[in-house]
Scaffold this motif. Structure first.
Motif, mmCIF file in Angstrom:
data_model
loop_
_atom_site.group_PDB
_atom_site.id
_atom_site.type_symbol
_atom_site.label_atom_id
_atom_site.label_comp_id
_atom_site.label_asym_id
_atom_site.label_seq_id
_atom_site.Cartn_x
_atom_site.Cartn_y
_atom_site.Cartn_z
ATOM 1 N N ASN A 31 6.308 -9.814 26.278
ATOM 2 C CA ASN A 31 4.398 -9.506 26.176
ATOM 3 C C ASN A 31 4.274 -8.349 27.582
ATOM 4 O OD1 ASN A 31 4.815 -9.874 23.714
ATOM 5 N ND2 ASN A 31 4.623 -12.351 24.026
ATOM 6 N N ILE A 34 -0.202 -4.993 29.741
ATOM 7 C CA ILE A 34 -0.765 -3.418 30.098
ATOM 8 C C ILE A 34 -1.988 -2.977 30.159
ATOM 9 C CG2 ILE A 34 -1.262 -1.505 27.976
ATOM 10 C CD1 ILE A 34 1.129 -3.243 26.757
ATOM 11 N N VAL A 39 -3.521 2.364 24.088
ATOM 12 C CA VAL A 39 -1.973 1.583 24.203
ATOM 13 C C VAL A 39 -1.805 0.176 24.035
ATOM 14 C CG1 VAL A 39 0.153 1.211 25.164
ATOM 15 C CG2 VAL A 39 -1.446 3.430 25.827
ATOM 16 N N ARG A 40 -3.218 -0.115 24.649
ATOM 17 C CA ARG A 40 -2.920 -2.580 23.969
ATOM 18 C C ARG A 40 -3.258 -2.355 23.459
ATOM 19 N NH1 ARG A 40 -7.019 -5.753 28.186
ATOM 20 N NH2 ARG A 40 -6.411 -5.351 29.896
ATOM 21 N N TRP A 43 -0.758 -1.461 20.678
ATOM 22 C CA TRP A 43 0.851 -2.865 21.191
ATOM 23 C C TRP A 43 0.847 -3.672 19.818
ATOM 24 C CZ3 TRP A 43 4.051 -1.310 24.036
ATOM 25 C CH2 TRP A 43 4.961 -1.696 24.284
ATOM 26 N N ASN A 44 2.040 -4.052 19.592
ATOM 27 C CA ASN A 44 2.623 -4.731 17.574
ATOM 28 C C ASN A 44 3.361 -5.550 19.270
ATOM 29 O OD1 ASN A 44 3.340 -6.268 15.959
ATOM 30 N ND2 ASN A 44 3.448 -4.836 14.582
ATOM 31 N N ASN A 45 2.907 -7.054 19.611
ATOM 32 C CA ASN A 45 4.292 -7.413 19.820
ATOM 33 C C ASN A 45 5.263 -8.517 19.497
ATOM 34 O OD1 ASN A 45 2.489 -8.494 22.406
ATOM 35 N ND2 ASN A 45 0.955 -9.730 21.300
ATOM 36 N N THR A 49 9.635 -2.098 22.752
ATOM 37 C CA THR A 49 9.140 -1.309 23.417
ATOM 38 C C THR A 49 9.253 -0.234 22.928
ATOM 39 O OG1 THR A 49 9.317 -2.897 25.304
ATOM 40 C CG2 THR A 49 8.298 -0.844 25.860
ATOM 41 N N ASN A 52 7.198 0.496 19.662
ATOM 42 C CA ASN A 52 6.198 0.489 20.030
ATOM 43 C C ASN A 52 5.687 1.922 20.550
ATOM 44 O OD1 ASN A 52 4.695 -1.495 19.073
ATOM 45 N ND2 ASN A 52 5.141 -2.575 20.737
ATOM 46 N N MET A 53 6.518 2.406 21.082
ATOM 47 C CA MET A 53 6.086 3.482 21.744
ATOM 48 C C MET A 53 6.210 5.098 21.036
ATOM 49 S SD MET A 53 4.722 3.247 24.874
ATOM 50 C CE MET A 53 5.590 4.050 26.236
ATOM 51 N N MET A 56 3.342 5.442 18.364
ATOM 52 C CA MET A 56 1.990 5.398 19.644
ATOM 53 C C MET A 56 2.089 6.974 19.475
ATOM 54 S SD MET A 56 0.835 2.859 21.776
ATOM 55 C CE MET A 56 2.283 1.151 22.083
#
Length: 188
Positions: A31, A34, A39-40, A43-45, A49, A52-53, A56
Motif C-alpha cells: 500500500n 501516493i 491517483v490516490r 487507487w484500489n488497495n 499496482t 490499478n494503473m 486509471m
C-alpha cells in the motif's frame, strides 16, 4: 536428511529483527503512499499496482507498452500491438489539467548569498570573460569556464538578483527604471 535440516533452520527466531518494522515495510510495499490526489482517490488497495494503473488509463511498464525505436535505417519500426484509442479516464484528465496549470508558472531558481556574491564579484572584475574567471584565485571549487557560465547565466536571468545589481552599477536605462517602479507599486 537435507529436508530435516531445513525445517530446523526455519524454526530459529531472529531476536535482533524488529518484527513491527518488517511488517510496516511490507504494508508500505503493498500500500504505497501516493502523493498525487487524483491517483490516490482512484487507487484500489485490493488490486495490484499494474491493474490499478491500467484501470486509471496509465502505463505501469513503459518498456512493455512502448517499444524502443531502433536507429538502424534498414529495419522497419514496429508499432505497438494494442493500438486502440481509448477515451482518457477522469484520472488522466485531472493530471493533464494539473500539468496545464503548472506549465504557466515559471520555475524560480533561488540562489544563495554566496552564489550571488561570487557572481557579482566575477562580473565586476572580468565582465563576461568566463575563461579569465576560471583562472581566478577566488574560484575555490575549481569550476570550469562552462560551469561558471551556467552560474552567471542563472544570476543574470533571474531579475530578483540581477536588477538590484544592475541598478547599483548604473546598467539600467532611466526609462526602464520608471516602468519597473510602476510595476513594483502595482504588485504591492
Amino acid at each position: 536428511m537435507g529436508v530435516k535440516l531445513r525445517r530446523k533452520m526455519r524454526k530459529k527466531f531472529q531476536y535482533r529483527a524488529n518484527s513491527k518494522k518488517k511488517l510496516n515495510e511490507i504494508k508500505r510495499m503493498f500500500n504505497p503512499v501516493i502523493e498525487c490526489m487524483p491517483v490516490r482517490k482512484a487507487w484500489n488497495n485490493k488490486k495490484s499496482t499494474p491493474s490499478n494503473m491500467a484501470d486509471m488509463g496509465l502505463v505501469f511498464d513503459l518498456d512493455r507498452d512502448v517499444p524502443v525505436q531502433k536507429k538502424n535505417e534498414h529495419t522497419a519500426v514496429k508499432s505497438p500491438k494494442n493500438k486502440r484509442k481509448e477515451k482518457p479516464t477522469e484520472v488522466v484528465q485531472k493530471l493533464e489539467e494539473d500539468v496545464k496549470k503548472r506549465s504557466g508558472k515559471p520555475v524560480e531558481v533561488r540562489l544563495t548569498n554566496a552564489q550571488v556574491e561570487y557572481a557579482t564579484t566575477m562580473l565586476d572584475k572580468y565582465g563576461f570573460d568566463y575563461k579569465a574567471m576560471a583562472r581566478d584565485p577566488r574560484n575555490y571549487f575549481q569550476d570550469t569556464w562552462k560551469q561558471i557560465r551556467v552560474k552567471i547565466r542563472l544570476f543574470t536571468s533571474n531579475p530578483r538578483y540581477f536588477v538590484p545589481y544592475a541598478r547599483e552599477r548604473g546598467m539600467l536605462k532611466p526609462e526602464n527604471l520608471e516602468t519597473q517602479d510602476k510595476e513594483e507599486k502595482i504588485d504591492c
